[in-house]
Design an enzyme around this catalytic site. Structure first.
Site, PDB file in Angstrom:
ATOM      1  N   ASP A  32       1.023  -1.373   0.002  1.00 44.56           N
ATOM      2  CA  ASP A  32       0.113  -0.001   0.030  1.00 44.56           C
ATOM      3  C   ASP A  32       0.803   1.112   0.028  1.00 44.56           C
ATOM      4  O   ASP A  32       2.033   1.171   0.472  1.00 44.56           O
ATOM      5  CB  ASP A  32      -0.961  -0.056   1.154  1.00 44.56           C
ATOM      6  N   ASN A  80     -11.117  -2.567  -5.003  1.00 45.39           N
ATOM      7  CA  ASN A  80     -10.257  -1.346  -5.947  1.00 45.39           C
ATOM      8  C   ASN A  80     -10.918  -0.883  -7.099  1.00 45.39           C
ATOM      9  O   ASN A  80     -10.718   0.013  -7.566  1.00 45.39           O
ATOM     10  CB  ASN A  80      -8.873  -1.776  -6.075  1.00 45.39           C
ATOM     11  N   ARG A  83     -12.174   2.732  -7.723  1.00 49.91           N
ATOM     12  CA  ARG A  83     -11.444   3.811  -7.857  1.00 49.91           C
ATOM     13  C   ARG A  83     -11.807   4.351  -9.480  1.00 49.91           C
ATOM     14  O   ARG A  83     -12.525   3.731  -9.936  1.00 49.91           O
ATOM     15  CB  ARG A  83     -10.135   3.619  -8.235  1.00 49.91           C
TER      16      ARG A  83
HETATM   17  C1  IPE Z   1      -5.506  -2.496  -0.177  1.00 50.39           C
HETATM   18  O1  IPE Z   1      -5.079  -1.261  -0.064  1.00 50.39           O
HETATM   19  C2  IPE Z   1      -5.502  -3.443  -1.177  1.00 50.39           C
HETATM   20  C3  IPE Z   1      -4.085  -3.526  -2.020  1.00 50.39           C
HETATM   21  C4  IPE Z   1      -3.080  -3.161  -1.405  1.00 50.39           C
HETATM   22  C5  IPE Z   1      -4.294  -4.098  -3.447  1.00 50.39           C
HETATM   23  P1  IPE Z   1      -6.183   0.031  -0.401  1.00 50.39           P
HETATM   24  O2  IPE Z   1      -5.553   1.107  -0.311  1.00 50.39           O
HETATM   25  O3  IPE Z   1      -7.315  -0.629  -1.303  1.00 50.39           O
HETATM   26  O4  IPE Z   1      -7.101  -0.273   1.190  1.00 50.39           O
HETATM   27  P2  IPE Z   1      -7.687   0.742   1.729  1.00 50.39           P
HETATM   28  O5  IPE Z   1      -8.849   1.520   0.891  1.00 50.39           O
HETATM   29  O6  IPE Z   1      -7.051   1.863   2.321  1.00 50.39           O
HETATM   30  O7  IPE Z   1      -8.421   0.093   2.945  1.00 50.39           O
HETATM   31  C1  IPE Z   2      -1.601   0.133  -3.152  1.00 48.35           C
HETATM   32  O1  IPE Z   2      -1.522   1.544  -3.213  1.00 48.35           O
HETATM   33  C2  IPE Z   2      -2.066  -0.357  -4.510  1.00 48.35           C
HETATM   34  C3  IPE Z   2      -3.467  -0.675  -4.684  1.00 48.35           C
HETATM   35  C4  IPE Z   2      -4.220  -0.758  -3.951  1.00 48.35           C
HETATM   36  C5  IPE Z   2      -3.878  -1.173  -6.262  1.00 48.35           C
HETATM   37  P1  IPE Z   2      -2.721   2.733  -3.242  1.00 48.35           P
HETATM   38  O2  IPE Z   2      -3.010   3.057  -4.412  1.00 48.35           O
HETATM   39  O3  IPE Z   2      -3.718   2.141  -2.353  1.00 48.35           O
HETATM   40  O4  IPE Z   2      -1.987   3.958  -2.666  1.00 48.35           O
HETATM   41  P2  IPE Z   2      -2.373   5.066  -1.377  1.00 48.35           P
HETATM   42  O5  IPE Z   2      -2.939   4.158  -0.432  1.00 48.35           O
HETATM   43  O6  IPE Z   2      -3.657   5.755  -2.131  1.00 48.35           O
HETATM   44  O7  IPE Z   2      -1.322   5.776  -1.116  1.00 48.35           O
HETATM   45 MG    MG Z   3      -4.061   2.413  -0.467  1.00 48.12          MG
END
Ligand code: IPE
Ligand code: IPE
Ligand code: MG
Length: 254
Positions: A32, A80, A83
């Site tokens: 993350d 996800n 998004r």
């Molecule tokens: C969890 O991260 C999913 C992955 C790392 C693929 P997210 O960024 O989606 O989780 P939340 O929204 O902070 O809980």
């Molecule tokens: C993790 O990074 C990757 C995925 C969830 C696909 P994020 O995209 O969630 O990055 P942050 O949490 O917004 O910084």
């Molecule tokens: Mg994230």
């Protein structure tokens, strides 16, 4: 120590790369912080996802020296899809490119790749590449790399329960025989041991629907590093920390 740990300990290793005997055998990582990493540089979120994907190779490659036989990484969750279309499409394109590009390197490094998650929402080209990578590496017996893509723990348990119910309805499974050992046989992870250590980068202290059933007794590390800054040295440090933890599994030491 569980039976799979004992049986896997005998791997031939030269002295220089001998793994720590008390380290985790299965590490799972919630990768993350890509978006925030990019934002801090004034760049679009996808820039962070590309930087994050580039970190994976080093982490996979350091596993044998750390004694990590199984590495499971969370790449895209069932949530996800919420998004923007631009980010989701960019991520899907990145996964296609990553798989095509890393195919040879992973095969040559004796890495066995598996995917977990529901494939129904993924595009045909991506599924084809995932199948090819699984096939290409299926004879490898080095690090077992599992990539969670369109994965959600609740979705996985729901899909498993549906198949279990279908087997009951078809007379293949006696409902009286269902116990704690039954459901895991229907999970996407049925061939994998439970994770010993779950790491989440980026400072968030939550599991966001990752390996819900499997992590019941995992050790957790929530670290501030954003995923694109994560290194093999940090993984080594977390594996050492793991070695000093006392896993009791509900029992009392005598
Ligand atoms: C969890 O991260 C999913 C992955 C790392 C693929 P997210 O960024 O989606 O989780 P939340 O929204 O902070 O809980
Ligand atoms: C993790 O990074 C990757 C995925 C969830 C696909 P994020 O995209 O969630 O990055 P942050 O949490 O917004 O910084
Ligand atoms: Mg994230």
């Amino acid at each position: 120590m569980s039976s799979w740990q004992k049986s896997d300990r005998g791997d031939a290793q030269d002295a220089s790369s001998a793994p720590r005997v008390d380290g985790p055998r299965h590490v799972a990582i919630i990768m993350d912080g890509n978006g925030r990493w990019a934002q801090a540089r004034g760049r679009p979120r996808l820039f962070g996802h590309h930087a994050g994907a580039r970190r994976v190779r080093e982490v996979v490659e350091c596993c044998p020296a750390l004694g990590v036989k199984y590495l499971t990484i969370f790449a895209f969750s069932t949530e996800n899809w919420k998004r923007t279309q631009v980010e989701v499409a960019g991520l899907m394109s990145l996964f296609r490119r990553y798989i095509a590009k890393e195919m040879k390197a992973l095969a040559a490094k004796n890495v066995r790749v598996r995917f977990i998650g529901d494939r129904v929402r993924l595009d045909a080209k991506l599924i084809q590449l995932m199948d090819a990578l699984e096939r290409e590496t299926e004879a490898n017996d080095g690090t077992h790399l599992t990539i969670a893509l369109n994965y959600g723990g609740r979705d996985e348990v729901a899909r498993a329960t549906k198949r279990l119910a279908q087997d009951v309805a078809a007379g293949k499974l006696d409902p009286e025989s269902v116990d704690e050992e039954t459901l895991p046989r229907y999970l996407d992870t049925h061939v994998l041991p439970d994770p010993d250590l779950v790491i989440r980068t980026s400072g968030e202290a939550r599991i966001s629907n990752f390996l819900l059933w499997q992590s019941a007794y995992a050790e957790y590390e929530f670290i501030d590093t954003l995923w694109p800054d994560f290194t093999s040295e940090e993984l080594a440090r977390l594996c050492r920390n793991y070695g000093s933890r006392d896993r009791r599994f509900g029992a009392v030491k005598t």
